[in-house]
Design an enzyme around this catalytic site. Structure first.
Site, PDB file in Angstrom:
ATOM      1  N   LYS A   1       0.817  -1.222   0.000  1.00 53.32           N
ATOM      2  CA  LYS A   1       0.000   0.000   0.000  1.00 53.32           C
ATOM      3  C   LYS A   1       0.844   1.263   0.000  1.00 53.32           C
ATOM      4  O   LYS A   1       2.015   1.256   0.361  1.00 53.32           O
ATOM      5  CB  LYS A   1      -0.975  -0.029   1.179  1.00 53.32           C
ATOM      6  CG  LYS A   1      -2.135  -0.989   0.879  1.00 53.32           C
ATOM      7  CD  LYS A   1      -3.344  -0.759   1.716  1.00 53.32           C
ATOM      8  CE  LYS A   1      -4.468  -1.693   1.214  1.00 53.32           C
ATOM      9  NZ  LYS A   1      -5.493  -1.911   2.200  1.00 53.32           N
TER      10      LYS A   1
ATOM     11  N   ARG B   1      -3.910  -9.894   4.622  1.00 51.09           N
ATOM     12  CA  ARG B   1      -4.326  -9.941   3.210  1.00 51.09           C
ATOM     13  C   ARG B   1      -3.133  -9.457   2.390  1.00 51.09           C
ATOM     14  O   ARG B   1      -2.731  -8.304   2.535  1.00 51.09           O
ATOM     15  CB  ARG B   1      -5.550  -9.041   3.021  1.00 51.09           C
ATOM     16  CG  ARG B   1      -6.117  -9.033   1.612  1.00 51.09           C
ATOM     17  CD  ARG B   1      -7.340  -8.116   1.525  1.00 51.09           C
ATOM     18  NE  ARG B   1      -7.878  -8.109   0.188  1.00 51.09           N
ATOM     19  CZ  ARG B   1      -7.430  -7.321  -0.792  1.00 51.09           C
ATOM     20  NH1 ARG B   1      -6.439  -6.481  -0.585  1.00 51.09           N
ATOM     21  NH2 ARG B   1      -7.992  -7.370  -2.002  1.00 51.09           N
TER      22      ARG B   1
END
Ligand code: 9MG
Length: 290
Positions: free
Chosen positions: A222, A256
């Protein structure tokens, strides 16, 4: 009594952290956009992640990266349902990342084990869709929607606001008939949050975990990791591993991730250090080159 997560016909023992592998079947996801739009390639990638140790495969047909445009129901159905049916038919635990009740219903009918909703089942009909079929649900916090969420998000108390929202959504699930053992909470790193918000949430993960629901953490590749390291998405593996371990050390039950093999190895080492009682005794004494 061991903690478990019930996802349809899959029951997970939460005494070790679970790994969810990401399968984006979208043309425009932030770090692997377009790579798995082709069906055969998507299936190969999912099978590879399962062979590498993924406990769940999260299939997503709508990009939720910041600024992403919405996708039609028809397109999303075409992207996820057949892939879900094929992988579930092979015995894999498939999670479907969707905000749309019609997609949830079709995915569950195709064999999905979990619905991962970045909107925490707030769409009308979403709770009812998930109450049927015994699937697990992941309720994620997001401020705003993907198109606008990174435009100057503000909070008075990010940790308290995210926790209160998620517990209210868990309460809505219980009231709709979704059992406690089927519910996962996720603070939604990067969804309407600045780097400072994400770091505060990560540090406060034990507070969220203390509510008694398993917590999922999605930090893989991210932009917060890019802000810290200065690296592009494709170069964020070390940062992603550090973030996954930090999340698990603070109580995350599921991570995840894009890079399943590397994350599984990192978690094995972490667990051998932190939980010597569960070190597999089948480990060879000496490995070549050790
Ligand atoms: C779909 N998606 C993208 N990022 C995510 C995250 O952090 N958590 C969950 N549950 N889903 C995500």
């Amino acid at each position: 009594m061991p903690r478990v997560l019930d996802c349809g016909r899959h029951r997970f023992d939460l005494s070790r952290p679970l790994v969810m592998g990401i399968l984006n079947v979208t043309p425009d996801s932030f770090s692997d956009g377009g790579r798995y739009v082709d069906r055969a390639r998507a299936l190969d990638h999912a099978r590879g992640m399962a062979a590498d140790g993924a406990d769940l495969i999260d299939v997503g047909g709508e990009s939720t990266r910041p600024g992403a445009a919405p996708v039609t129901e028809e397109d999303e159905l075409a992207r996820v349902v057949d892939i879900t049916a094929t992988l579930a038919g092979e015995g894999l635990a498939v999670s479907v990342d969707t905000r749309k009740p019609a997609v949830m219903r079709s995915a569950i009918a195709a064999g999905a084990a979990m619905i991962n909703d970045v909107a925490a089942l707030t769409a009308p009909g979403a709770l009812a869709a998930c109450a049927q079929g015994g699937v697990g649900v992941c309720l994620m916090h997001m401020r705003g929607d993907p198109a606008s969420m990174q435009q100057a998000p503000t909070y008075t108390d990010v940790v308290g606001e995210v926790r209160d929202f998620l517990l209210a959504r868990a309460g809505a699930c219980l009231a709709a008939g979704i059992a406690r053992e089927r519910i996962v909470l996720d603070p939604g790193f990067g969804f309407g949050k600045t780097l400072a918000h994400n770091l505060q949430l990560l540090r406060a993960l034990p507070e969220l975990a203390a509510a008694g629901y398993p917590v999922m953490a999605g930090l893989s590749r991210k932009s917060s990791l890019g802000q810290i390291t200065g690296r592009a998405a494709a170069e964020r593996l070390p940062a992603s591993l550090a973030a996954a371990l930090a999340a698990v050390a603070r109580g995350a039950a599921i991570v995840r991730v894009h890079d399943v093999r590397e994350t599984v190895d990192a978690l094995k080492v972490w667990r051998a250090i932190e939980h010597p009682d569960v070190l597999p005794d089948a480990l060879p004494d000496a490995l070549p080159g050790a």
